[in-house]
Design an enzyme around this catalytic site. Structure first.
Site, PDB file in Angstrom:
ATOM      1  N   GLU A  86      29.389 -28.845   0.790  1.00 33.73           N
ATOM      2  CA  GLU A  86      28.000 -29.186   1.086  1.00 33.73           C
ATOM      3  C   GLU A  86      27.698 -30.585   0.546  1.00 33.73           C
ATOM      4  O   GLU A  86      28.196 -30.979  -0.508  1.00 33.73           O
ATOM      5  CB  GLU A  86      27.073 -28.171   0.420  1.00 33.73           C
ATOM      6  CG  GLU A  86      25.599 -28.396   0.687  1.00 33.73           C
ATOM      7  CD  GLU A  86      24.719 -27.397  -0.043  1.00 33.73           C
ATOM      8  OE1 GLU A  86      23.677 -27.036   0.502  1.00 33.73           O
ATOM      9  OE2 GLU A  86      25.082 -26.982  -1.166  1.00 33.73           O
ATOM     10  N   LYS A 161      21.755 -24.368   7.963  1.00 36.28           N
ATOM     11  CA  LYS A 161      21.541 -23.435   6.850  1.00 36.28           C
ATOM     12  C   LYS A 161      20.232 -22.664   7.000  1.00 36.28           C
ATOM     13  O   LYS A 161      19.162 -23.264   7.137  1.00 36.28           O
ATOM     14  CB  LYS A 161      21.550 -24.233   5.543  1.00 36.28           C
ATOM     15  CG  LYS A 161      21.500 -23.409   4.268  1.00 36.28           C
ATOM     16  CD  LYS A 161      21.565 -24.353   3.066  1.00 36.28           C
ATOM     17  CE  LYS A 161      21.520 -23.631   1.746  1.00 36.28           C
ATOM     18  NZ  LYS A 161      21.504 -24.578   0.610  1.00 36.28           N
ATOM     19  N   CYS A 203      26.439 -22.696   1.045  1.00 32.92           N
ATOM     20  CA  CYS A 203      25.986 -22.556  -0.334  1.00 32.92           C
ATOM     21  C   CYS A 203      25.115 -21.325  -0.594  1.00 32.92           C
ATOM     22  O   CYS A 203      25.609 -20.211  -0.737  1.00 32.92           O
ATOM     23  CB  CYS A 203      25.293 -23.838  -0.770  1.00 32.92           C
ATOM     24  SG  CYS A 203      25.119 -23.996  -2.573  1.00 32.92           S
TER      25      CYS A 203
END
EC number: 3.5.1.128
Length: 327
Positions: A86, A161, A203
Site C-alpha cells: 500500500e 479499498k 490493508c
C-alpha cells in the site's frame, strides 16, 4: 536486502542464486504440513512470487526507483509476479499533500510501472495507488486503488479499498483516511494470474473476514493484503490476522508491507510475509527494504480443501448475512 523462504523438510527450497549478495538473512522455522498433505509437485515447477517491502516517502521518483530495483531483482530471480505494498507511490505528511501528489490511473507514474512490467516480463500487484478517479472534480477526494498489471503492462484489475481506516489507537496517533479518500463501491472478482486466482484487498480490509470469505467463495486461491500497519497494531495484530485469513479461507495470503520511518509524522511496522493455506508463514522479509520469495503450491491447497472441507460445512441458515454494526 533479501528475506528468506521457509518450507517444511519435505519441500526445502534453495532459491538463493549463486553470486547473490545477501545483506541480512533471518532464520525462521516453519511447522511442517501434515504428511498426508505433502505436495507431490516438484518445487521448481511451482510459480514463484516476490513480496517487496519498502519505505515510501513524499518523493515519488525516489520511491519508483526503489520499487523498480526490487521488481527487477524479483524478475532476475525468476518470479512471475511481484507484490508492492500500500502507498508504494508515496506516503505524504498530511491530507493536503496526499491530494496534491495523487494522479489518475492514466498519469505518468502508472505509465512508468506499465513500462516496468513489460521490461521485466512479470505481473505487478500495485498495492495501493493514490488515484484521482473520474469523480475527482466533484469530490476532491481520491481512491486507495489496488492495481494489477499483467506482464504486457496492461491493467487487468482495479480494486478500490472499501474499508477506510478511521481509527484512534493510543500510542500510534489518530488516522482519518476518509479525510482524503472515498470508499470503493464493490469487490473485484478474483483474477487469473500465472500464480493462481488472486483476490484483491488493501490493508485495513484484513480486519473484515466477510471480505476474504466472499473472495474465497468467488474462487480466490491467493488473497493479497498490501499494507502500511503502524507500530502499535503491527506487533499486536499483523501476523495473527494474516494467518487467520489464510486458515479460514484455505488460501495463500500475500502481504507486502511498508516499513520504517517515512517522515517525521509516520512510521510503519514492516514484516512482509506469505502465509500458506495451513496458516504457516512460508516467507518473511528481514528488517528494512527488500524482498522475500515463495512458491505457490495449488495442488497442496486443493488437497487441504479436500481433507478439511470447511466451505461445505458452513451454515448460512444460522448466521446469514453478517457485517451489521453491533447493537
Amino acid at each position: 536486502m533479501l528475506g528468506f523462504i521457509t518450507r517444511p523438510p519435505h519441500q526445502l527450497l534453495s532459491l538463493l542464486c549463486p553470486g547473490l549478495r545477501i545483506l541480512r538473512l533471518s532464520v525462521h522455522c516453519a511447522q511442517p504440513r501434515p504428511r498426508a498433505m505433502a505436495s507431490s509437485s516438484s518445487s521448481w515447477e511451482l510459480p514463484l512470487v516476490a513480496v517487496c517491502q519498502v519505505t515510501s516517502t513524499p518523493d515519488k521518483q525516489q520511491n519508483f526507483k526503489t520499487c523498480a530495483e526490487l521488481v527487477r531483482e524479483a524478475a532476475r530471480l525468476g518470479a512471475c509476479l511481484a507484490f508492492l505494498p500500500e502507498a508504494f507511490d508515496f506516503i505524504a505528511r498530511d491530507p493536503a499533500e496526499t491530494l496534491r501528489l495523487s494522479e489518475p490511473l492514466g498519469g505518468n507514474l502508472l505509465g512508468e510501472y506499465t513500462q516496468l512490467a513489460r521490461e521485466c516480463g512479470l505481473w505487478l500487484s500495485l498495492g495501493g495507488f493514490h488515484e484521482r478517479g473520474q469523480d475527482w472534480e466533484q469530490t476532491q477526494k481520491i481512491y486507495n486503488c489496488h492495481v494489477l498489471l499483467n506482464s504486457k503492462g496492461s491493467v487487468v484489475a482495479t480494486y478500490r479499498k472499501t474499508h477506510l481506516c478511521d481509527v484512534e489507537i493510543p500510542g500510534q496517533g489518530p488516522m482519518r483516511e476518509s479525510n482524503s479518500t472515498m470508499p470503493g463501491p464493490s469487490l473485484e472478482p478474483p483474477v487469473d494470474t500465472p500464480a493462481g486466482k488472486i483476490g484483491l484487498a488493501v490493508c485495513y480490509d484484513i480486519r473484515f473476514p466477510e471480505l476474504s470469505l466472499a473472495l474465497a467463495q468467488a474462487g480466490a486461491e491467493i488473497l493479497t493484503y498490501p499494507s502500511a500497519f503502524g507500530s502499535v497494531t503491527g506487533p499486536a495484530h499483523w501476523e495473527v490476522l494474516l494467518r487467520a485469513r489464510a486458515i479460514e479461507t484455505q488460501c495463500y495470503v500475500v502481504a507486502a508491507a511498508q516499513c520504517g520511518h517515512h517522515h517525521e509524522k509516520r512510521s510503519s511496522y514492516g514484516h512482509s510475509m506469505v502465509v500458506d493455506p495451513w496458516g504457516t508463514v512460508v516467507a518473511r522479509c528481514s528488517e528494512g527494504p527488500g524482498l522475500c520469495l515463495a512458491r505457490i503450491d495449488l495442488s497442496y491447497l486443493r488437497q487441504l480443501r479436500q481433507h478439511l472441507p470447511v466451505f461445505q460445512h458452513r451454515r448460512p441458515d444460522l448466521y446469514g448475512n453478517l457485517g451489521h454494526p453491533l447493537s
